[in-house]
Write a protein that holds these residues in place. Structure first.
Motif, PDB file in Angstrom:
ATOM      1  N   ARG A 221      -2.018  -9.670  -2.696  1.00 28.27           N
ATOM      2  CA  ARG A 221      -2.634  -9.873  -3.813  1.00 28.27           C
ATOM      3  C   ARG A 221      -2.909  -8.492  -4.199  1.00 28.27           C
ATOM      4  O   ARG A 221      -3.564  -7.834  -3.715  1.00 28.27           O
ATOM      5  N   LEU A 222      -2.466  -8.128  -5.884  1.00 30.57           N
ATOM      6  CA  LEU A 222      -2.731  -6.781  -5.980  1.00 30.57           C
ATOM      7  C   LEU A 222      -3.516  -7.117  -7.238  1.00 30.57           C
ATOM      8  O   LEU A 222      -3.319  -7.846  -8.105  1.00 30.57           O
ATOM      9  N   SER A 223      -4.742  -6.543  -7.437  1.00 36.35           N
ATOM     10  CA  SER A 223      -5.775  -6.349  -8.502  1.00 36.35           C
ATOM     11  C   SER A 223      -5.895  -5.072  -8.796  1.00 36.35           C
ATOM     12  O   SER A 223      -6.046  -3.984  -8.162  1.00 36.35           O
TER      13      SER A 223
ATOM     14  N   PHE B 124       0.811  -1.258  -0.030  1.00 38.39           N
ATOM     15  CA  PHE B 124      -0.011   0.107   0.003  1.00 38.39           C
ATOM     16  C   PHE B 124       0.922   1.469  -0.063  1.00 38.39           C
ATOM     17  O   PHE B 124       0.591   2.398  -0.798  1.00 38.39           O
ATOM     18  N   ARG B 125       1.971   1.147   0.708  1.00 39.85           N
ATOM     19  CA  ARG B 125       2.839   2.342   0.764  1.00 39.85           C
ATOM     20  C   ARG B 125       3.368   2.698  -0.642  1.00 39.85           C
ATOM     21  O   ARG B 125       3.412   3.876  -1.063  1.00 39.85           O
ATOM     22  N   GLU B 126       3.657   1.569  -1.214  1.00 36.05           N
ATOM     23  CA  GLU B 126       4.185   1.676  -2.604  1.00 36.05           C
ATOM     24  C   GLU B 126       3.185   2.396  -3.617  1.00 36.05           C
ATOM     25  O   GLU B 126       3.495   3.191  -4.404  1.00 36.05           O
ATOM     26  N   ILE B 127       1.855   1.692  -3.664  1.00 37.19           N
ATOM     27  CA  ILE B 127       1.108   2.129  -4.569  1.00 37.19           C
ATOM     28  C   ILE B 127       0.329   3.704  -4.234  1.00 37.19           C
ATOM     29  O   ILE B 127      -0.255   4.064  -5.205  1.00 37.19           O
ATOM     30  N   THR B 128       0.866   4.149  -3.032  1.00 40.36           N
ATOM     31  CA  THR B 128       0.353   5.532  -2.822  1.00 40.36           C
ATOM     32  C   THR B 128       1.562   6.501  -2.794  1.00 40.36           C
ATOM     33  O   THR B 128       1.399   7.460  -2.272  1.00 40.36           O
TER      34      THR B 128
ATOM     35  N   ARG C 156      -9.136   1.002 -10.209  1.00 38.66           N
ATOM     36  CA  ARG C 156      -9.572   0.584  -9.037  1.00 38.66           C
ATOM     37  C   ARG C 156      -8.105  -0.223  -8.960  1.00 38.66           C
ATOM     38  O   ARG C 156      -7.987  -1.359  -9.427  1.00 38.66           O
ATOM     39  N   VAL C 157      -7.444  -0.109  -7.708  1.00 37.22           N
ATOM     40  CA  VAL C 157      -6.118  -0.896  -7.079  1.00 37.22           C
ATOM     41  C   VAL C 157      -6.821  -1.388  -5.816  1.00 37.22           C
ATOM     42  O   VAL C 157      -6.982  -0.851  -4.883  1.00 37.22           O
ATOM     43  N   ASP C 158      -7.114  -2.538  -5.683  1.00 43.92           N
ATOM     44  CA  ASP C 158      -7.285  -3.534  -4.441  1.00 43.92           C
ATOM     45  C   ASP C 158      -6.042  -4.399  -4.022  1.00 43.92           C
ATOM     46  O   ASP C 158      -5.391  -5.231  -4.922  1.00 43.92           O
TER      47      ASP C 158
ATOM     48  N   ILE D  32      -7.049   1.799  -3.455  1.00 40.28           N
ATOM     49  CA  ILE D  32      -7.353   3.165  -3.971  1.00 40.28           C
ATOM     50  C   ILE D  32      -8.064   2.887  -5.084  1.00 40.28           C
ATOM     51  O   ILE D  32      -8.249   2.056  -5.941  1.00 40.28           O
ATOM     52  N   GLU D  33      -8.793   4.336  -5.720  1.00 44.36           N
ATOM     53  CA  GLU D  33      -9.349   4.300  -6.839  1.00 44.36           C
ATOM     54  C   GLU D  33      -9.141   5.795  -7.215  1.00 44.36           C
ATOM     55  O   GLU D  33      -9.245   6.691  -6.905  1.00 44.36           O
TER      56      GLU D  33
END
Length: 155
Positions: free
Chosen positions: A104-106, A17-21, A92-94, A78-79
């Motif tokens: 799991r990254l979707s 989550f830290r990386e995707i944000t 959308r990233v779940d 996040i979206e």
């Protein structure tokens, strides 16, 4: 038109989550690829309402797009919503914790035309759907590998 991909990453959900944000990292990456990116909000920390204005070349034409963070749910995902005069895009990233050290990254991307030129663009993308879907999945897989490598180096 919709694109989807799932990847399992050998890293804890909080690290992913830290990386995707890490939005500054994405801004720098876009700048390196020739895009002009400008923050259009005054927020100090990542939150709903963060926004950017981007200019870039796509299919031989200069494009402009406004991007806004519309959902921020730590550490689940996040979206983002991207708007241009021709197309509306929602990504959308779940994230789902599979174990303490595996996530799991979707990623789901949906494109909708907003004008006649947008319809033509989306229609031309539909004609190349198989190739574009494959490229989308490969980009997400490469991103997942990079994310995993960054986590291993920092751990």
């Amino acid at each position: 038109m919709q694109f989807s991909s799932k990847e399992d990453i050998e890293a804890p959900i909080d690290a992913v989550f830290r990386e995707i944000t890490d939005f500054q990292s994405f801004e720098r990456s876009a700048l390196r690829r020739g895009a002009e990116v400008q923050r259009t909000d005054a927020l100090d920390v990542p939150a709903v309402g963060m926004s950017w204005h981007a200019r870039f070349m796509l299919r031989g034409r200069k494009r402009e797009m406004d991007v806004e963070l519309v959902a921020y749910d730590p550490p689940n995902g996040i979206e983002l919503e991207a708007r241009s005069s021709a197309v509306l895009g929602r990504m959308r990233v779940d994230l789902v914790a599979l174990s303490r050290g595996r996530t799991r990254l979707s990623v789901d991307l949906n494109l909708e035309p907003r004008s006649m030129s947008g319809r033509l663009l989306v229609q031309s993308l539909k004609l190349a759907r198989n190739n574009l879907s494959k490229r989308f999945r490969l980009r997400i897989a490469d991103y997942a590998v990079d994310l995993e490598d960054r986590y291993k180096r920092s751990a």
